[in-house]
Design a protein around this motif. Structure first.
Motif, short mmCIF file in Angstrom:
data_model
loop_
_atom_site.label_atom_id
_atom_site.label_comp_id
_atom_site.label_asym_id
_atom_site.label_seq_id
_atom_site.Cartn_x
_atom_site.Cartn_y
_atom_site.Cartn_z
N GLY A 96 22.10 58.59 34.01
CA GLY A 96 21.71 59.99 34.27
C GLY A 96 21.89 60.89 33.06
N GLY A 97 21.50 62.14 33.21
CA GLY A 97 21.50 63.09 32.10
C GLY A 97 22.86 63.32 31.46
N SER A 98 23.90 63.39 32.27
CA SER A 98 25.23 63.64 31.68
C SER A 98 25.74 62.39 30.96
CB SER A 98 26.22 64.09 32.76
OG SER A 98 26.14 63.21 33.85
N TRP A 112 24.23 54.89 36.93
CA TRP A 112 25.40 55.40 36.21
C TRP A 112 25.34 56.92 36.10
CZ3 TRP A 112 29.38 52.22 34.42
CH2 TRP A 112 29.14 50.86 34.52
N THR A 113 26.44 57.58 36.51
CA THR A 113 26.45 59.04 36.52
C THR A 113 27.80 59.56 36.05
OG1 THR A 113 26.01 60.96 37.95
CG2 THR A 113 26.98 59.04 39.03
N VAL A 170 30.31 60.75 38.17
CA VAL A 170 31.35 60.65 39.20
C VAL A 170 31.47 59.17 39.59
CG1 VAL A 170 31.42 62.92 40.33
CG2 VAL A 170 29.55 61.35 40.86
N GLY A 191 31.12 57.47 42.09
CA GLY A 191 30.45 57.13 43.34
C GLY A 191 30.29 58.32 44.24
N PHE A 192 29.99 58.00 45.49
CA PHE A 192 29.76 59.01 46.51
C PHE A 192 31.09 59.40 47.15
CE2 PHE A 192 25.24 59.42 47.32
CZ PHE A 192 25.22 60.55 48.11
N TYR A 193 31.27 60.68 47.35
CA TYR A 193 32.46 61.15 48.08
C TYR A 193 32.03 61.69 49.43
CZ TYR A 193 34.79 60.51 43.67
OH TYR A 193 35.30 59.96 42.54
N ALA A 232 32.41 64.45 50.70
CA ALA A 232 31.81 65.79 50.58
C ALA A 232 31.68 66.12 49.10
CB ALA A 232 32.66 66.82 51.29
N ASP A 233 30.87 67.12 48.79
CA ASP A 233 30.63 67.53 47.41
C ASP A 233 31.95 67.89 46.72
OD1 ASP A 233 29.87 68.83 45.07
OD2 ASP A 233 28.10 69.75 45.99
N ARG A 246 32.51 69.55 44.25
CA ARG A 246 32.53 70.93 43.74
C ARG A 246 32.94 71.91 44.85
NH1 ARG A 246 26.55 70.28 41.51
NH2 ARG A 246 26.52 69.44 43.61
N ALA A 267 23.00 66.15 48.91
CA ALA A 267 23.88 65.47 47.94
C ALA A 267 23.02 64.94 46.80
CB ALA A 267 24.64 64.35 48.63
N PRO A 268 23.20 65.44 45.58
CA PRO A 268 22.26 65.11 44.50
C PRO A 268 22.49 63.76 43.83
CG PRO A 268 23.93 66.59 43.68
CD PRO A 268 24.26 66.34 45.12
N VAL A 269 23.55 63.06 44.20
CA VAL A 269 23.94 61.86 43.45
C VAL A 269 22.79 60.87 43.26
CG1 VAL A 269 25.66 60.05 43.28
CG2 VAL A 269 26.20 62.14 44.51
P1 ADP Z 1 22.87 62.45 37.06
O1 ADP Z 1 22.61 63.51 36.05
O2 ADP Z 1 23.74 61.34 36.55
O3 ADP Z 1 21.63 61.96 37.74
P2 ADP Z 1 23.49 64.21 39.31
O4 ADP Z 1 23.87 65.55 38.79
O5 ADP Z 1 22.10 64.05 39.81
O6 ADP Z 1 23.81 63.13 38.19
O7 ADP Z 1 24.51 63.78 40.48
C1 ADP Z 1 25.90 63.70 40.26
C2 ADP Z 1 26.61 64.96 40.72
O8 ADP Z 1 26.51 65.11 42.14
C3 ADP Z 1 28.11 64.96 40.49
O9 ADP Z 1 28.41 65.48 39.23
C4 ADP Z 1 28.69 65.80 41.64
O10 ADP Z 1 29.12 67.05 41.19
C5 ADP Z 1 27.52 66.01 42.58
N1 ADP Z 1 27.82 65.72 44.01
C6 ADP Z 1 27.43 66.49 45.08
N2 ADP Z 1 27.80 65.94 46.24
C7 ADP Z 1 28.47 64.80 45.94
C8 ADP Z 1 29.13 63.80 46.73
N3 ADP Z 1 29.13 63.86 48.07
N4 ADP Z 1 29.70 62.76 46.08
C9 ADP Z 1 29.69 62.69 44.72
N5 ADP Z 1 29.08 63.61 43.93
C10 ADP Z 1 28.48 64.66 44.51
#
Ligand code: ADP
Ligand code: ASP
Ligand code: MG
Length: 438
Positions: free
Chosen positions: A10-12, A207-208, A210, A212-214, A216-217, A219, A243-245
């Motif tokens: 991903g971008g980050s 690959w991002t 965080v 994995g998935f949590y 809840a967000d 943030r 959830a943007p993951v």
């Molecule tokens: P990438 O740029 O790698 O595609 P995204 O910004 O699309 O990454 O997705 C990762 C972000 O999603 C995390 O930095 C996190 O802040 C956010 N996020 C929102 N909800 C959740 C969740 N339930 N679990 C994990 N991350 C989450």
């Protein structure tokens, strides 16, 4: 047959040269990682810009005949810095100049936005010593800009059969005329999934930033519980609901082949991350609730009509008003004498008066009330079907925290409950439900 892993970053994960070195370490540490899909560089810190956002800005300025040198120079510098830090033998300046010229000459919005991934893939292929394969030669979109998965899979399989290691830019493909078409935002996730299905990968790694998935967000909720394993369907519900993951459409290409997805953290590669698996995979732990996600900015149109079920054409007429105004309905919960239409505010706002007037004329309701600035929260879990009292527990949690519920509806699959609340209560509601279930 040799096992193949497709890895999307991903971008980050590719925001600067330091992140590129982490990516190289990850890729080279497992020889199965043969096809790599990068996004455009994302934010390096909270107040930084995503390259894709800057490219959209350039397009916007250029299409109004306004000089976009200043914005483009920020983009150029990001790529030039990465190349010089990594000491690459790539004439990135010349490629950047050529792209700038094309934008000046009226390149499309999609072409302009796609260059973020294109440039990053060129750089990453040079850095890894992998071949660059352009997504425009693999990913086919039909006349309605919909993915033609069958043609695409054939292209991917035949092209990559002779290329053992490749970098393929995310986010875009091309239509039959060869014009670049991008997916919706976050769409590099879809590219990774398409490539994984085309090469019949054993695993699709996403690959991002965080691990994995949590539940809840992170943030909104401090240290939310980690989800070790989640099914394709639960993931789709959660990502569709905010959830943007992982882009919600990433599931389709890999679903039938049951290729698992592993969400991993580029900054902590040793963490196991989250596995996203098919419904048929055995999962030991069955929590009632897997996750909570939500989206803001909906409008609820609530319609009352005594014995509406006896008016046979009522629902058809109601739906056709929305259809003829080109507004999609997100949800439509109903009771005996009332029905609510939940629509995205950005879609309905300019047409609200017209839509209400037409509903009055065609459906003859007793009353219509609209509620703007609403948010939807989805509580998702495959364990919900076996558990009594889930809605009651959610109700209580929200009431105890002073959150008013405007609507609550359960999907027929009993995989999710959707709750409508005010935008302003969004964070409070997510935290309250999380606390009740953590
Ligand atoms: P990438 O740029 O790698 O595609 P995204 O910004 O699309 O990454 O997705 C990762 C972000 O999603 C995390 O930095 C996190 O802040 C956010 N996020 C929102 N909800 C959740 C969740 N339930 N679990 C994990 N991350 C989450
Ligand atoms: N770069 C694109 C975006 O910002 C696609 C992606 O990151 O997946 O939306
Ligand atoms: Mg993303």
């Amino acid at each position: 047959m040799e096992e193949v892993v497709v890895a999307k970053f991903g971008g980050s994960s590719l925001a600067d040269s330091k992140q590129f070195t982490k990516v190289k370490d990850i890729v080279t540490s497992d020889k199965r990682r043969r096809y790599i899909v990068p996004s455009a560089p994302g934010k390096r810190s909270g107040d930084d810009h995503k390259i894709t956002d800057l490219l959209y800005m350039c397009y916007q300025l250029a299409s109004h005949g306004i000089n976009f040198d200043e914005v483009y120079s920020i983009i150029s510098k990001r790529y030039e810095d990465i190349c010089s830090d990594l000491e690459l033998d790539l004439d990135i300046k010349e490629i950047l100049t050529d792209i700038k010229y094309k934008i000046q000459e009226g390149a499309t919005r999609d072409y302009t936005a796609s260059r973020g991934e294109y440039l990053n893939a060129l750089i990453l292929s040079e850095y890894l010593g992998f071949e660059f394969v352009d997504a425009k030669d693999l990913i086919v979109l039909d006349k309605g800009d919909k993915l033609d998965l069958e043609k695409t899979k054939k292209n991917v399989a035949s092209t990559l059969a002779d290329i053992p290691y490749a970098v393929i830019p995310g986010f875009y493909g091309a239509n039959e005329e060869g014009h670049i078409i991008t997916f919706s935002r976050g769409g590099s996730d879809i590219t990774g999934s398409i490539i994984a299905s085309g090469v019949d990968a054993v695993l699709y790694e996403n690959w991002t930033d965080v691990s994995g998935f949590y539940m809840a967000d992170p943030r909104i909720v401090d240290n939310p519980r980690h989800i070790d394993t989640i099914t394709y369907r639960e993931l789709r519900e959660l990502s569709y609901m905010g959830a943007p993951v992982l882009h919600e459409e990433s599931i389709f290409p890999i679903k039938s082949a049951e290729i698992p997805i592993n969400i991993k953290n580029t900054n902590r590669p040793e963490d196991p991350g989250t596995m996203i698996v098919s419904e048929s995979a055995p999962i030991n732990h069955l929590e009632t609730i897997t996750g909570i996600a939500g989206k803001k900015d909906f409008t609820v149109i609530s319609i009352e009509k005594t014995r509406m079920n006896e008016d046979k054409g009522f629902f058809r007429k109601l739906v056709s008003v929305l259809e003829s105004n080109d507004v999609s309905i997100e949800h439509m919960p109903s009771s005996i004498d009332s029905i609510s239409l939940i629509v995205s505010s950005s879609e309905i706002n300019s047409k609200l008066d017209k839509v209400i007037e037409e509903i009055r004329i065609y459906c003859k309701p007793d009353s219509i009330t609209t509620y703007p600035e609403m948010a939807l929260i989805a509580v998702v879990g495959r364990g919900m079907i076996n558990t009594k009292g889930t809605s009651a527990k959610i109700f209580t949690a929200l009431a105890n925290n002073g959150v008013n519920i405007r609507m609550i509806t359960q999907g027929s699959s009993e995989l999710n409950i959707i709750i409508g609340i005010k935008n302003k209560d969004f964070d409070k509601a997510i935290s309250a439900i999380y606390e009740a279930y953590k």
